[in-house]
Design a protein around this motif. Sequence first.
Motif, mmCIF file in Angstrom:
data_model
loop_
_atom_site.group_PDB
_atom_site.id
_atom_site.type_symbol
_atom_site.label_atom_id
_atom_site.label_comp_id
_atom_site.label_asym_id
_atom_site.label_seq_id
_atom_site.Cartn_x
_atom_site.Cartn_y
_atom_site.Cartn_z
ATOM 1 N N VAL A 239 12.536 4.734 6.822
ATOM 2 C CA VAL A 239 11.124 4.556 7.180
ATOM 3 C C VAL A 239 10.418 3.681 6.148
ATOM 4 C CG1 VAL A 239 10.872 6.723 8.454
ATOM 5 C CG2 VAL A 239 10.537 6.708 5.984
ATOM 6 N N PRO A 240 9.318 3.023 6.537
ATOM 7 C CA PRO A 240 8.576 2.218 5.559
ATOM 8 C C PRO A 240 7.644 3.112 4.742
ATOM 9 C CG PRO A 240 7.619 1.952 7.750
ATOM 10 C CD PRO A 240 8.743 2.925 7.884
ATOM 11 N N VAL A 241 7.636 2.904 3.442
ATOM 12 C CA VAL A 241 6.817 3.727 2.551
ATOM 13 C C VAL A 241 5.915 2.813 1.727
ATOM 14 C CG1 VAL A 241 6.905 5.260 0.530
ATOM 15 C CG2 VAL A 241 8.512 5.580 2.416
ATOM 16 N N GLU A 242 4.654 3.186 1.598
ATOM 17 C CA GLU A 242 3.731 2.428 0.761
ATOM 18 C C GLU A 242 3.757 3.023 -0.648
ATOM 19 O OE1 GLU A 242 -0.125 2.532 2.538
ATOM 20 O OE2 GLU A 242 0.532 1.522 4.367
ATOM 21 N N VAL A 243 3.932 2.146 -1.625
ATOM 22 C CA VAL A 243 3.990 2.614 -3.016
ATOM 23 C C VAL A 243 2.817 2.027 -3.781
ATOM 24 C CG1 VAL A 243 5.369 2.657 -5.125
ATOM 25 C CG2 VAL A 243 6.498 2.711 -2.902
ATOM 26 N N GLY A 244 2.097 2.883 -4.506
ATOM 27 C CA GLY A 244 0.923 2.398 -5.234
ATOM 28 C C GLY A 244 -0.265 3.241 -4.827
ATOM 29 N N SER A 245 -1.303 3.236 -5.642
ATOM 30 C CA SER A 245 -2.383 4.197 -5.401
ATOM 31 C C SER A 245 -3.196 3.889 -4.151
ATOM 32 C CB SER A 245 -3.279 4.303 -6.633
ATOM 33 O OG SER A 245 -3.618 3.013 -7.084
ATOM 34 N N ARG A 246 -3.422 2.610 -3.856
ATOM 35 C CA ARG A 246 -4.113 2.281 -2.608
ATOM 36 C C ARG A 246 -3.815 0.841 -2.221
ATOM 37 N NH1 ARG A 246 -9.498 4.513 -4.336
ATOM 38 N NH2 ARG A 246 -8.175 5.719 -5.693
ATOM 39 N N TYR A 247 -3.984 0.515 -0.942
ATOM 40 C CA TYR A 247 -3.487 -0.787 -0.483
ATOM 41 C C TYR A 247 -4.301 -1.975 -0.971
ATOM 42 C CZ TYR A 247 -6.759 -0.570 3.598
ATOM 43 O OH TYR A 247 -7.845 -0.485 4.423
ATOM 44 N N THR A 248 -5.430 -1.684 -1.620
ATOM 45 C CA THR A 248 -6.220 -2.777 -2.172
ATOM 46 C C THR A 248 -5.781 -3.109 -3.595
ATOM 47 O OG1 THR A 248 -7.812 -1.024 -2.606
ATOM 48 C CG2 THR A 248 -8.318 -2.526 -0.805
ATOM 49 N N ASP A 249 -4.877 -2.306 -4.141
ATOM 50 C CA ASP A 249 -4.420 -2.520 -5.520
ATOM 51 C C ASP A 249 -3.403 -3.638 -5.645
ATOM 52 O OD1 ASP A 249 -4.236 0.583 -7.422
ATOM 53 O OD2 ASP A 249 -5.913 -0.675 -6.785
ATOM 54 N N GLU A 250 -3.400 -4.268 -6.823
ATOM 55 C CA GLU A 250 -2.433 -5.319 -7.117
ATOM 56 C C GLU A 250 -1.009 -4.787 -7.114
ATOM 57 O OE1 GLU A 250 -4.154 -8.610 -10.015
ATOM 58 O OE2 GLU A 250 -2.363 -7.650 -10.829
ATOM 59 N N ASN A 251 -0.841 -3.528 -7.550
ATOM 60 C CA ASN A 251 0.491 -2.950 -7.698
ATOM 61 C C ASN A 251 1.049 -2.371 -6.409
ATOM 62 O OD1 ASN A 251 0.738 -3.515 -10.361
ATOM 63 N ND2 ASN A 251 -0.185 -1.593 -11.023
ATOM 64 N N TRP A 252 0.288 -2.472 -5.357
ATOM 65 C CA TRP A 252 0.690 -1.859 -4.095
ATOM 66 C C TRP A 252 1.818 -2.643 -3.453
ATOM 67 C CZ3 TRP A 252 0.715 -3.299 1.055
ATOM 68 C CH2 TRP A 252 0.753 -2.251 2.004
#
Lengths: 420, 279
Positions: A239-252
């Motif tokens: 499955v696809p997983v989002e990593v990082g605190s929020r999708y507006t972050d540079e590290n996302w």
Amino acid sequence: MLIHFYWLDPTVLFFPQHLPMAGLWSAIFAALPVTEADFPLDFSEKIEPSLVEVLKQCRQQLYSGRCQWMQDAQIILDFSWEKLNTGTWRDVDKEWRCVYSYGCLFKVASLCREDASAVKVQEAIRTCDMGLLMGASIMDNVLQRIIRILQNKVWKSHYKEDPNEGVSPKKLKVDCDPVIKQALAVPRIRCPSLERFKNDYLDTQKPVILEGIIDHWPAFKNHPWSLEYLQTVAGCRTVPVEVGSRYTDENWSQTLLTINEFIDQYIVKNTTDLGYLAQHQLFDQIPELRDDILIPDYCCLGDGDEDDITINAWFGPGGTVSPLHHDPQLNFLAQVVGRKYIRLYSPEDTDKLYPHQSQLLNNTSQVEVESPDIEKFPEFVNAPYLECVLQPGDVLFIPVKHWHYVRSLELSFSVSFWWS
Amino acid sequence: MALSFRDRVEIWSLRENKPVWCMEVKTSDNTGPSLAFPLVPGGYIASRSPFYRPLSPQLLAISLALGTQHAVLLSASGVVYTWGCGSHGQLGHGDLSPEEEPRALEALMGLQMSSVAAGGWHSVCISAGGDLYVWGWNESGQVGLPSRSLRGGQLKTQCAGSASTCKDQENSDEVFISIQAFPALVDVTELCEVSKVSCGSRHTAAVTSSGDLYTWGWGEYGQLGQGNMSSSDEPKQVRFFKDQGLRVLDVVCGPWNTFVSAVKEDPPHPEDLSSALTI
């Protein structure tokens, strides 16, 4: 529940309990057309003729009893993958997605042709999943049928091993429960009639929490959703997983993991990194889970069929955040496991919410809702809002273009229904 | 296959893997630089009639490179302009937005560039001083920065800010770059300058002034020329040429392959030795 899906799957009924390796290949081959002539490979001129040749070569090898088409399958995958990454996803020609699925099919067949070790079977499952995630349905969704066959093999090997130890989420510092101010609380109503909901909330576009309308879901009654249940039914699925605190972050970023890996790395493990299985049409990919939920009756008040309704899964640990944003359709957000803090702003107050200027993030506010930068965004504190803590069994109605901010307070699983 | 000579262009087709002579086009005269033709699919110079688009009169264009969905232009004054799809950082402006018109790369202002090249989703340019700048998608290491798929670890998109080098490889908490949205200076070799560069779909090849070839990026079809099918996220010398006594002059990449022109490096002449001796 394992007996349940074994029963219903006709392709598996006819095979003995212990699938020897040759048995796996026969089972997979049986899911394919009987002869090469019945195996369609018709494409428009959009698909390079040289690639169609490679596809035909694979098909020929598949039916001629030979074992050497992995390299060709990989070429099909690599070539079509580049097409899938060209331009926006919306604009990708469906034919290329079909080609990609054919590549997955040929690769899976090659992996299972001989000596199918556990590692190869897992890779085959992953390949099917890639076809389901990025490809388009071919041969009446053959990849879905094949994944059933492969999952059975995986389940059998698991069954012989030690039973799963109880898996529980890490004991994290619980996000301090927000106290909901009564004056700002989203109204709650228990099992309203269709008419009542339409008149009081749908037509007036007002948010409301509907209580008691999903109690009958199998996800609550027959097999309550838990980490163990998800691992058993779909642990090996990618499955696809989002990593990082929020999708507006540079590290996302986004990555692909099996559900087992996701649970191990982001839910059970004591990690500071946030992983979120978010906005994914999991129920198209895993029909067993689709059977555990039901489309809310109130969706019949909308236009279009059930097929037009987009169902997304939102599964993650405490602390996941969806920044303040709005969606173009109506939303029923059903809470199944755990609790979420949600804040809602009206579209009328958009001028106080400072949306991003870029095309990409136009529907997202620049403001961090729970710790706003008052100097940069002075008007934000003047924007009126409603808030709530969504509990298991609640369904939040979010009207069109209504801004919403969501933070999970603990391990959480929500299901959203986007309808019009 | 199109071969460009000083006075003519020869077009060859490949039939059953053998080159077959097709035709020859004579350019007007022997003066001036030879025409530069891009490699296009189908083996012809142009399979459709040319698409004409006037640029702003201030933009004296001398070189144009095309990616899958973007364009990189070099002006006579050494400024790099990009436009098209920016979803993978290939435009180099620090974000992922598309550009409809040629837009100068601010991050490179003040530096004069001498050549440009474009891959599927990445772009490169060489400065007048022989330094190499790369930006865009780094999913197979084609930008020459640490890539997660090759090493494992967390992904990062580098947007905004200024050009930077990334060399640290020991740290296990290392950051990996999936998209480099503004130009990064890539150290091909400390020893000398880069003279030529070309990009394939997901790989990059550079020639140095000393006649060496370096490649990096996606390698699963052997396009890196290292004798294996491995990808690399750092420039590696292609030792084949040195080992064979060949001096690399130029490189051109197809989507999944690499073409090199090289000459036999002459051994030192006996006359040189004697003249040295007389001195």
